[in-house]
Each structure stands twice: as C-alpha cells, then as structure tokens.
Design a protein around this motif. Structure first.
Motif, mmCIF file in Angstrom:
data_model
loop_
_atom_site.group_PDB
_atom_site.id
_atom_site.type_symbol
_atom_site.label_atom_id
_atom_site.label_comp_id
_atom_site.label_asym_id
_atom_site.label_seq_id
_atom_site.Cartn_x
_atom_site.Cartn_y
_atom_site.Cartn_z
ATOM 1 N N GLU A 195 -9.437 -2.424 6.446
ATOM 2 C CA GLU A 195 -8.647 -3.626 6.235
ATOM 3 C C GLU A 195 -7.190 -3.218 6.277
ATOM 4 O O GLU A 195 -6.661 -2.740 5.273
ATOM 5 N N PRO A 196 -6.522 -3.374 7.420
ATOM 6 C CA PRO A 196 -5.151 -2.856 7.493
ATOM 7 C C PRO A 196 -4.215 -3.465 6.469
ATOM 8 O O PRO A 196 -3.263 -2.820 6.041
ATOM 9 N N GLU A 197 -4.528 -4.716 6.049
ATOM 10 C CA GLU A 197 -3.650 -5.327 5.053
ATOM 11 C C GLU A 197 -3.778 -4.670 3.698
ATOM 12 O O GLU A 197 -2.868 -4.693 2.886
ATOM 13 N N LEU A 198 -4.958 -4.142 3.416
ATOM 14 C CA LEU A 198 -5.180 -3.608 2.074
ATOM 15 C C LEU A 198 -4.889 -2.119 1.996
ATOM 16 O O LEU A 198 -4.368 -1.640 1.011
ATOM 17 N N PRO A 200 -4.145 1.544 4.631
ATOM 18 C CA PRO A 200 -3.986 1.975 6.019
ATOM 19 C C PRO A 200 -5.107 2.855 6.551
ATOM 20 O O PRO A 200 -5.085 3.195 7.722
ATOM 21 N N ASP A 277 -5.189 2.323 -3.755
ATOM 22 C CA ASP A 277 -5.557 1.206 -2.903
ATOM 23 C C ASP A 277 -4.417 0.229 -2.738
ATOM 24 O O ASP A 277 -4.595 -0.870 -2.276
ATOM 25 N N ASP A 278 -3.229 0.614 -3.159
ATOM 26 C CA ASP A 278 -2.123 -0.332 -3.002
ATOM 27 C C ASP A 278 -1.671 -0.329 -1.563
ATOM 28 O O ASP A 278 -1.847 0.631 -0.838
ATOM 29 N N ASP A 279 -1.086 -1.425 -1.177
ATOM 30 C CA ASP A 279 -0.597 -1.468 0.190
ATOM 31 C C ASP A 279 0.713 -0.719 0.249
ATOM 32 O O ASP A 279 1.656 -1.027 -0.468
ATOM 33 N N ASP A 281 2.014 0.036 3.375
ATOM 34 C CA ASP A 281 2.668 -0.320 4.623
ATOM 35 C C ASP A 281 3.501 -1.585 4.419
ATOM 36 O O ASP A 281 4.639 -1.678 4.833
ATOM 37 N N ILE A 282 2.894 -2.548 3.780
ATOM 38 C CA ILE A 282 3.586 -3.816 3.591
ATOM 39 C C ILE A 282 4.241 -3.797 2.223
ATOM 40 O O ILE A 282 3.717 -3.217 1.293
ATOM 41 N N ASP A 283 5.311 -4.429 2.123
ATOM 42 C CA ASP A 283 6.005 -4.621 0.847
ATOM 43 C C ASP A 283 6.497 -3.290 0.342
ATOM 44 O O ASP A 283 6.448 -2.958 -0.755
ATOM 45 N N LYS B 177 -1.459 -12.338 1.839
ATOM 46 C CA LYS B 177 -0.274 -12.846 1.156
ATOM 47 C C LYS B 177 -0.208 -14.357 1.224
ATOM 48 O O LYS B 177 0.243 -15.007 0.283
ATOM 49 N N LYS B 187 -2.956 -10.148 -5.170
ATOM 50 C CA LYS B 187 -3.502 -9.714 -3.881
ATOM 51 C C LYS B 187 -4.554 -8.630 -4.081
ATOM 52 O O LYS B 187 -5.564 -8.590 -3.384
ATOM 53 N N SER B 249 -0.160 -2.000 10.213
ATOM 54 C CA SER B 249 -0.930 -3.228 10.071
ATOM 55 C C SER B 249 -0.595 -4.177 11.213
ATOM 56 O O SER B 249 0.567 -4.272 11.622
ATOM 57 N N ALA B 281 7.958 -6.820 4.649
ATOM 58 C CA ALA B 281 9.301 -6.387 4.260
ATOM 59 C C ALA B 281 10.111 -6.086 5.510
ATOM 60 O O ALA B 281 9.553 -5.644 6.519
ATOM 61 N N THR B 284 9.768 -2.688 6.952
ATOM 62 C CA THR B 284 8.529 -2.462 7.694
ATOM 63 C C THR B 284 8.680 -2.909 9.135
ATOM 64 O O THR B 284 8.231 -2.228 10.063
#
Lengths: 283, 316
Positions: A195-198, A200, A277-279, A281-283, B177, B187, B249, B281, B284
């Motif tokens: 799950e790329p969102e969750l 990498p 398990d934190d993202d 890549d995002i945020d 999100k 999330k 992602s 972000a 990113t």
C-alpha cells in the motif's frame, strides 16, 4: 538463477555481530570483516574470524552467475528474548536500590540498561523479564543471565533462571540490485501487501518460517522472525522471488545507497528508519 | 378463479346449486351464483392494488406501499414499528414533554448496523459519492460485522475503511487522506482496519495508479483538459514505463506530473496549491519532480504545445 544455498553449519550465523551469508568463495576473513556490522560491540574477535572463515569456506560451493560475484550480507539488528526468574519482584525496591534502572509506574515495569551486551531489560513484578536490543542469540543468553545474576547478587532475590526463549529477531539485508516492488506485489497477492500510501515497502509474510519481510524498492529487505536461523531461511526463500524482479541500480541509486550506509554506520544507532508503519513519503 | 367442484365442501357455494360456478364481482366484493344470481360470498377482499402507479413517476412516494422498503442488510426479523421523533404540536403533552417517550428498542446489533450505515451515508455525502459506492460499503460493513473478527475496533473506523475499500473496488479510489478528511478516525487506524478487513474477507484490491486521481485533482485545480491529459500521460510514463520514480507513492508522482504539466502550460500552479489539493506535502512534490525533471523530454506527450519550453521549466 542465483540461489543462496543454506550454510552447512547452523551456528555459523549466530556468531558475532556480523553475520555473513557470503557467496564469494575463499574470501579472506579480514576482508569479510569489513562487511556490515550493526552494533559497535564485537564479541571476541577470534570467534568472529573463525566464523567468517567458516562461512566463506562453506559457501564456496555456491553457484553464482558467472562473472558477477554477489554477496548478500544479513545483519542481525535486534534480538528480543524473554525469560522468567520465577519469583515475585518488588519493583519499587529495585527502582530504589538498583543501578541503571528506570521505573515507569504507568507501564508497571522497571527497565534496566546493561552496557556490556548493550541491552534494555524490562522487568515485571511477576518475575517475567524481556531483553531487547541485542545483536545475537548467545549474547541474548549472556545478557539474560547477567540480569538474573544481578537480581540475585545485589538485590538478594531467590532467582531461578527459566523459560528462556528468543522471541523475535530482526535482520536486515541489502540486495545488490533494486527491486520492482509494484510487479512483485502483484505476482503474490495473498502473501504480499503493498500500500504505497501507508508504507513504502511490500510486507511479505512467509507462514512456514513465521517471518515477516519488508521489501523496499532500493533492494533492502527487513526480516522479523522467531530465530536467527529462520531469518536466514526467509532471506534464502525470498531471494529467487525477488531476483525475478531485479532492476539494475543506476548511478544515482548507488550514490544514495552509499550515502545511507555512511550515515548509518557513522553513528552508533543502527535501527532502520523505515521500520515504522508511519507514512514517511507523504506528509 | 371460482371455486371448483373438486375441492372440499367448505368452499363457498350456492346452497341451491352447489356445483354451479361462482362469478366474482370485484367491484362489489361479491361472489354470485351463475345459475340463480344468489350472492353467496360478500365482502370478498380484493387483493388488487389500491392505487394505480405509473412507472414514469419514480421519485414520488408509491401510495401502494406502507412504510419504506425493507433494508435487506438489517436483520429481516425485525418488522416492528418505530415511533419517530416528535414533530408538530400534537406530539407534546401539556407539560411540554413528548408523548411517546419509550421508543421501541431495536436489537443491539441492528442498532450498530443502523448507526454505521448512517455514518457511511454521511461521509459519502460529504465527498459526493454515488449511491452504488454507499451500497457496496454497507454490504462490506455488514459482512465484516457478521464475521466478528474486527469486533474490538471502533465501528466508525470500520465504516471508514469499508468506504475506502468500496471506492477502490468500484475503480474510483479515494486517498486515505480524503477519507480521513470526512471521518473522525486517524489515517493510521483506517489503514489498520483496511488491512484487517481485507484479511477477514479474504479479498484483495487492485493497486492504485496515477491515472485514478488525475481527473479529480485537475478538476479541483481547474486546469484545462489538455493539461490534464498531459499530466496523465507524464505520470503514466514516469511510473509505469520508464520507472524513474521507484518507491514513490503514485499520489506524489501524480502531483509532480500535474506540476510539471501545469508549469509547461499557461495556467501555472504552485507546488503548494497542488499539495493542498492532493494531500501531499510540497517537499514531496519537489522530490518527485526533481527525479522526473532530467527526463522531461521523454515524459511529455508528443503533441503537447508548450507555452513554456522544457528548458525553462523551474528547477526546484
């Protein structure tokens, strides 16, 4: 197809902090020592040299692709063990009179840090103790006994060392090639979760060895399994699966890998940053 | 139709002519003996429909129905009547209290289901999801609820995860999100429930691709159609064909592709704007953009007209 054959002797893997699944035949022990070592401590260097020598010789029979000599090092980063001293511990007393202890009342446990096998021991009042942060199974045994001995000697508890078992072993390994994780995860939909969102990496579970592997696109693989032997077998199991989706590293990738390695072994802290398990890549 | 002579004597028949046919008069509700005209059965209930309904009038309430349609997902055992909220002056007593205070209790599992369905409908309404997704979500929730593997988890978390899965299954995935934005669950928790539900129901979902989000993001940014098409092409080339952005992602790659396409066109959007819409972000976007920029010439579609040529694309 390059296959990593199992090493002849099982206990080779557990010696020392550098565990080499070296595929290069006849490599000198000295050179092999230069490979990844996770922890700053070295158990006695001659046992380690003996181990490396053995691993080099035992792996001499491996069949590798003709000109390319591939070496896949498995580094054991964390060994968690648990045992019991079979007597009730008074946490408050230990907290007041023990050295290097911390008492967290909300968790109901005392943590004691050892220097020599660098480890953190968490003790509960029932007498169960968990040691984390070790780098090999024998070191775990030593640390556990040391903790029990401390309780016996300094704090005068009638301890009985029993039920020692290694609960969890975390190993990391880097493949010499990058991996196309999207295709890899699509080939094994039941076993692999991507799950790329969750996260990498691909989370691959091998039921047979009760191992969970996290496969990243850079070629790094993280394994958590109940024992060091299981870690090794899991890596061997996954090598052909991942080899199918290899992708040669570009110059930029190689630079990034070298940079991360320098960063990691420059400092003492060896934990992989992408274990949560934190993202990231995002945020 | 009429009672036949082969049946038992208890059937209604004319006393004088027991073998005679009975003619049914629907309008009056009578059964009349065909021989002598005696009215034998009266007040025969007409089981035909009371109102005529025409198929063109779908939205208006069907006067033949009493009450709403039965919700197959809720327990079909429950046919009780529920007294609704007090409305109007007549429902209150002189003291100002509502007359019907004790409302009939629903079974607890039904109550959890009803609450969850309401939550799902509410969340879906906030992001304007169609009815099919809501229905699929309700079905998933019911399956999960019956399976009882996720019993300890909060129902809201499971509802949000069901909504996420149903969007994915319908081929119009929403990012975590986006679901987070309309739900009060974090999330992380939605992600955990998502994995647990997939395991409990033993299903898999397709992987998200960059193209799934293009139309939504570009519409929110009000980008013209040719920019959207270019961005879709760029993202697909970068992620699938050339694989220049390993490990990133798809959402970040999509955002970077939109940035690149919009910067090459007249309508330039900043990284911050795109980041706000996509939930990514801006650093990113910058990282993915840096990876994509060196091969920008290969990424753009061949028929794209550049307002800003590739050499002048920003170097951020």
């Amino acid at each position: 197809m390059a296959l990593v054959q199992p090493l002849a002797s099982g206990n080779v893997m557990t010696n020392g902090s550098a565990t080499n699944c070296s595929a290069v035949p006849g490599k000198a022990a000295g050179a092999a020592l230069g490979c990844d070592t996770a922890a700053a401590q070295q158990l006695s260097s001659d046992t380690q040299q003996a181990a490396d020598h053995k691993s080099g010789a035992a792996a001499a029979g491996e069949a590798e692709e003709a000109p390319v000599e591939e070496e896949v090092d498995i580094t054991i980063n964390n060994v968690v063990c648990s045992f019991s001293v079979r007597c009730h511990l008074d946490l408050r007393y230990i907290a007041m009179n023990g050295d290097n202890v911390e008492y967290r009342r909300e968790n109901g446990m005392v943590t004691m840090k050892l220097r020599k096998p660098y480890t953190t021991a968490s003790m509960w009042s029932s007498g169960k103790i968990t040691c984390t942060g070790l780098t090999s199974e024998p070191a775990a045994k030593v640390a556990a006994r040391r903790v029990a001995r401390y309780l016996q000697k300094r704090l005068n508890y009638q301890t009985r060392f029993c039920n020692f078992r290694v609960v969890n072993v975390l190993g990391t390994c880097t493949m010499p090639f990058a991996i196309k994780i999207a295709d890899f995860s699509q080939k094994y939909p039941r076993l692999a979760c991507y799950e790329p969102e969750l996260h990498p990496g691909v989370t691959f579970r091998i039921k047979e060895f009760k191992a969970t592997l996290k496969v990243f696109s850079t070629g790094s693989i993280t394994v958590t399994a109940p024992s060091v032997a299981a870690v090794q077998r899991a890596i061997e199991h996954i090598f052909p699966l991942v080899n199918e989706f290899r992708k040669e590293r570009t110059a930029a990738d190689l630079a990034a890998v070298a940079a991360s390695r320098a960063r990691r072994y420059g400092s003492r802290d060896s934990s992989e940053s992408d274990l949560d398990d934190d993202d990231s890549d995002i945020d | 139709m009429a009672s036949s002579s082969g049946r038992k004597v208890q059937q209604i028949g004319c006393p004088a002519h027991p073998e005679a046919h009975l003619i049914e008069d629907y309008r009056a509700g009578d059964q009349i003996c065909s021989v002598c005209g005696l009215v034998v059965g009266d007040r025969v209930i007409d089981v035909g429909s009371e109102w005529r309904t025409f198929s063109s009038d779908k939205n208006a309430a069907d006067p033949s129905r009493v009450g709403g349609a039965e919700n197959k997902l809720l327990g079909s055992s429950d046919l009780s009547t529920m007294i609704g909220d007090a409305r109007g002056a007549a429902s209150f007593t002189a003291d100002g209290q509502s007359k019907y205070q004790n409302r009939r209790q629903m079974s607890s599992s039904d109550r959890a289901l009803t609450n969850a369905f309401r939550e799902i409908a509410l969340m879906a309404d906030r992001i304007s999801l169609p009815r099919t997704i809501v229905d699929r979500s309700n079905n998933l929730f019911k399956q999960v609820h019956d399976g009882r593997n996720l019993k300890g988890r909060s129902n809201d978390a499971i509802a949000s995860a069901c909504l996420y899965i149903s969007c994915r299954q319908e081929g119009v995935p929403r990012t975590f999100k986006e679901i987070c934005a309309v739900s009060k669950i974090s999330k992380k928790e939605i992600g955990r429930c998502f994995k647990l539900i997939l395991k409990a129901l033993d299903t898999t979902v397709d992987m998200i691709t960059t193209g799934d989000f293009m139309s939504r993001f570009c519409a929110n940014l009000r980008l013209p159609n040719y920019v959207q098409r270019a961005a879709t092409y760029i993202a697909r080339r970068a992620a699938k064909e050339l694989d220049i952005v390993p490990g990133r992602s798809p959402i970040s790659v999509a955002a970077a592709a939109i940035y690149m396409a919009s910067q090459a066109s007249e309508d330039k959007k900043t990284q911050k704007e795109i980041g706000d819409i996509a939930g990514v972000a801006d650093v990113t976007i910058r990282q993915s953009y840096k990876l994509m920029l060196p091969r920008a010439a290969e990424l753009f579609p061949p028929d794209f007209n550049f307002h800003t040529p590739i050499e002048d694309l920003p170097e951020l």
